[in-house]
Structure formats: structure tokens, C-alpha cells
Scaffold this motif. Structure first.
Motif, PDB file in Angstrom:
ATOM      1  N   LEU A 182       0.949  -0.725  -0.125  1.00  0.00           N
ATOM      2  CA  LEU A 182       0.457  -0.087  -0.227  1.00  0.00           C
ATOM      3  C   LEU A 182       0.601   1.192   0.189  1.00  0.00           C
ATOM      4  N   PHE A 183       0.247   2.412  -0.685  1.00  0.00           N
ATOM      5  CA  PHE A 183       1.418   3.358  -0.746  1.00  0.00           C
ATOM      6  C   PHE A 183      -0.179   4.661  -0.503  1.00  0.00           C
ATOM      7  N   PHE A 184       0.789   5.489   0.709  1.00  0.00           N
ATOM      8  CA  PHE A 184      -0.383   6.371   1.032  1.00  0.00           C
ATOM      9  C   PHE A 184       0.016   8.038   0.765  1.00  0.00           C
ATOM     10  N   GLU A 197       0.591  -7.457   4.377  1.00  0.00           N
ATOM     11  CA  GLU A 197       0.477  -6.457   3.996  1.00  0.00           C
ATOM     12  C   GLU A 197       1.612  -4.930   4.495  1.00  0.00           C
ATOM     13  N   ALA A 230       2.730  -1.375   4.285  1.00  0.00           N
ATOM     14  CA  ALA A 230       2.611  -0.372   3.472  1.00  0.00           C
ATOM     15  C   ALA A 230       3.720   0.855   4.051  1.00  0.00           C
ATOM     16  N   GLU A 256      -6.211  12.615   5.192  1.00  0.00           N
ATOM     17  CA  GLU A 256      -6.342  10.458   4.568  1.00  0.00           C
ATOM     18  C   GLU A 256      -5.221  10.093   6.242  1.00  0.00           C
ATOM     19  N   HIS A 257      -5.853   8.884   5.447  1.00  0.00           N
ATOM     20  CA  HIS A 257      -5.347   7.922   6.634  1.00  0.00           C
ATOM     21  C   HIS A 257      -4.875   7.178   6.611  1.00  0.00           C
ATOM     22  N   TYR A 258      -4.619   6.086   7.137  1.00  0.00           N
ATOM     23  CA  TYR A 258      -4.784   4.531   7.129  1.00  0.00           C
ATOM     24  C   TYR A 258      -5.629   3.339   7.322  1.00  0.00           C
ATOM     25  N   TRP A 274      -1.719  12.525   7.288  1.00  0.00           N
ATOM     26  CA  TRP A 274      -1.754  12.935   5.824  1.00  0.00           C
ATOM     27  C   TRP A 274      -2.370  14.593   6.125  1.00  0.00           C
ATOM     28  N   TRP A 306       0.769  18.905  -0.094  1.00  0.00           N
ATOM     29  CA  TRP A 306       1.048  18.252   1.074  1.00  0.00           C
ATOM     30  C   TRP A 306       1.951  18.638   1.925  1.00  0.00           C
TER      31      TRP A 306
END
Lengths: 80, 148, 148, 80
Positions: free
Chosen positions: A5-7, A70, A72, B50-52, B122, B134
Motif C-alpha cells: 500500500l502507498f499513502f 500487508e 505499507a 488521509e489516513h491508513y 496526512w 501536502w
């Protein structure tokens, strides 16, 4: 297969939010493998402050990645 | 008593304090982070958070467990918004109840410092001039978290 | 923006935070002191708060002016109840808004420490067994105030 | 005339919330004068931690009290 995953800014720059690949090895080697995709990926994964989590726990370059994990990658966090 | 919410909706800070109140609590310290309309000299029109999903919640819970181990707390609530937030709106709430006030102050600031540096959120700013960017992590936040 | 209220009525902590919110504020720290049902091992049925009308308000204002001089604050609100208060009820609120969170945390705790040791309020407890007693000043509060 | 106020436990013990007297001098001498009323007053004004305010500002034993002043005596505060 592992899920990657990339954020945030990393996700935007790569133009990808997630991918599935066959991989087993360390985080460092995973970054090296992803870097081979193209110059953009290489540049992103060369960033010193890039963070990594395996199964939602903070991980380091030497952490092992196993089947089904998973993984990230994301920039330093800016919440709060 | 730990409560963690990551949500798009705004929250009612007063209701959260009321929920932490009990005849044993004595002291409730609450932090509310509000979106500022200016950052680094630019007028900010809105912000996207944004979050995870999953990791964000579990990392906050870990922070709260650590705070509960360091100070004698009766309750701790964290609410963090994600999605679009406008200037003047609430972004985050940390509320801590304890028998004594110093523990409540310390734990609340500790949780905020760690939220800023450990929880996967973020921020992306939409500027008034149409650009977006950002938000960079701040060294001062790392220093604040390193105090503990 | 300083606001000081000494009143018999309860207060709405959420409304006070909302009032301090602005697009410039960034950080709001709020302390709420809640009456505990136990003191020194005894069950407390109710508490009566006495004050010195006039001096109480002006001494709190002085504390807030001092806090505003020491930290960069945008607003500060103190509400302190007098008269009869029951266990679990709110006694005091201190809410501080600032551009940055550390100033807000520091100023809020400073004001609380000084309220405890400088503002002319006196508590008398009515115990569950029918006795009543004046609460003694605590050395730990003096030490807390001396930190600043 | 000056106005003298008593608060909290002191007020209760003395059985008096306020009085008006003719007085000019220091706070210390005012305490000495009030102490002469009876043993109870003497005991109360001998307390080292008794606080004093003149016109609602904290005062010390050597502070001067003048015609028209409001002088208050009270125990250590316990608010918050």
C-alpha cells in the motif's frame, strides 16, 4: 503474494494506491525491487524519511516480509 | 476506559467531556485542534486528511495504553477527523480524565505530541490561490514528542 | 480576550470551547474540575464554595493577564462556581486558545495552579455522616504554583 | 472608619462576617487590636497562615491601613 500500500504524497506521485506482488525478503530488498520499475519509483524509494509498516506495525529496512503480509509505505505523518 | 474514533463527521467536544465526567474523575483536560486559515504565510481554503484505516486506530490505541501506563488515568478519548475540513472547524480532540490535574495535563499533551508524530494521518492543503500541497512534517513536533 | 465568571449556576463546557474557536486559534486546551465524592477517605455528600465577591474576580483577571503576558494567547475563559456543588458536578473551567498547542497547555495549567493558591475561594465539605469541615489548603498545590 | 471582613472558617469561628471600626495603623497592629477582644479572637489572629487583603489586594503585616479602607482576613484559599 503480498499486498503493498502507498499513502499520501507517495501514492499521488506513484499514481498507485496498492499492488499485489510475489515477494519474500527484507523491506530494504522490497524497496530495491520496487525502485527498478522506473526513475520515479527509484526516486521515491530513495527517500530517507520514507516510513514502512508491516501488517500495520511500524517496520524497519531489515524487517522480514512474508507471504500474505500487508506492507505499507508512506511519508512522515502530519496529523493532529 | 479508552475510546478512539476516526471519522469524517465533526464532533461535540462538550459531550465528550460530559461522558468522561464521573464522581471519581476530579480533573478533565481536553485538547481541541482547530484548522487555521493560514499556513506558512498562505491562505488555506480547505484541508484534506488521509489516513491508513486500521493502522491509524490501532496506533492511537497503543498511544493511549502507553499513556494509561505512565499516568493514573480514569478515561481517555481521541477523535480525529479525516476527509475535508474547513478553516475554523475542529480536527482533533484528546480528552483525559484523572483523579488529579497534573496527570491529566501531562497525559493529554503526551497523547497530542504522539498523535502528531506517530499516528498515520496526512494533511493536504488546498490554498486560496487554487494550488494544493501536502503538509510537511515539522521538526518541532518531533522534538515535542521526544520530550517524553 | 479574557472572560471571568463566578457563578452559582453550572456551565456548558462545550459552549465555552466553541466560543474560543476561531480560524486563527489552532489549539484550545480546556480544564474542567469535577467534584469528587471522596476526600481523605471520607464520602462527601456535597460541598459549599464561599468567595470574596469583587476580589475573587479581580484576582482571576490578574492571573489571566499574567498568563497572556507569558504566552501568546488568543483567548482565555475562567468560570468558577460558588454555592452548593454535588459530587460529579463541574466546579471550575479554564479554557485557553492559542495558535500553538504547547502555549495553550502551559497557560491552562499555570492558570489552574494559580487559581488553586491565589484566588479567594474556600471549600467546605458536608460529609455523608452529617459532619462538615473546611477543606485545608494543600502543600502540593503550593508546590505546583511555585513551579511557574 | 474602616470595614473589616472575615471569610470562611475564620468568619465561622469568630461568628462575625464584618465590622466597622475606627482605625489607622498597620495590619499587624490591627490584628493586635482585634486580638484583645477575647481569647477566641486572640487565637485566630495568632495563626501564621492567616491572609490579609486591603481594598481587595493582598497585603502584608506591615501594610498601612487608612480611613475608608476595606480590610479582609481569611484562611489559605482552597478553590479550583
Amino acid at each position: 503474494m503480498i499486498k503493498v500500500l502507498f499513502f499520501a504524497k507517495l501514492r499521488e506521485t506513484l499514481g498507485t494506491s496498492d499492488l499485489e506482488i510475489d515477494y519474500a525478503g527484507t523491506v530494504a530488498d522490497l524497496k530495491a525491487q520496487l525502485s527498478m520499475r522506473n526513475d520515479c519509483w527509484a526516486e521515491q524509494f530513495a527517500q530517507e524519511n520514507l516510513l514502512c509498516a508491516i501488517n500495520q506495525q511500524v517496520a524497519a529496512d531489515e524487517s522480514p516480509v512474508s507471504e500474505g503480509d500487508e506492507v505499507a509505505f508512506f511519508p512522515p505523518v502530519t496529523g493532529g | 476506559m479508552i475510546k478512539v474514533l476516526v471519522q469524517v463527521e465533526d464532533f461535540d467536544a462538550g459531550a465528550e467531556v460530559a461522558q468522561l465526567r464521573s464522581t471519581a474523575s476530579g480533573a478533565i483536560v481536553q485538547f481541541v485542534g482547530v484548522m487555521r486559515d493560514n499556513n506558512q504565510g498562505d491562505t488555506v481554503a480547505s484541508m484534506h486528511l488521509e489516513h491508513y484505516p486500521g493502522m491509524t486506530e490501532s496506533s492511537i490505541e497503543r498511544i493511549l495504553v502507553e499513556a494509561s501506563e505512565r499516568w493514573s488515568l480514569l478515561g481517555c478519548t481521541v477523535i480525529h477527523r479525516v476527509g475535508t475540513v474547513l478553516p475554523g472547524e475542529q480536527i482533533v480532540l484528546v480528552a483525559v480524565s484523572a483523579a488529579h490535574r497534573h496527570a491529566a495535563f501531562q497525559a493529554c499533551e503526551f497523547v497530542m505530541d504522539y498523535l502528531k508524530t506517530q499516528a498515520p494521518f496526512w494533511k493536504k492543503e488546498q490554498l486560496h490561490n487554487g494550488e494544493s500541497r501536502w503538509v510537511d512534517a515539522r521538526e518541532s513536533d518531533d522534538r515535542a514528542a521526544a520530550r517524553w
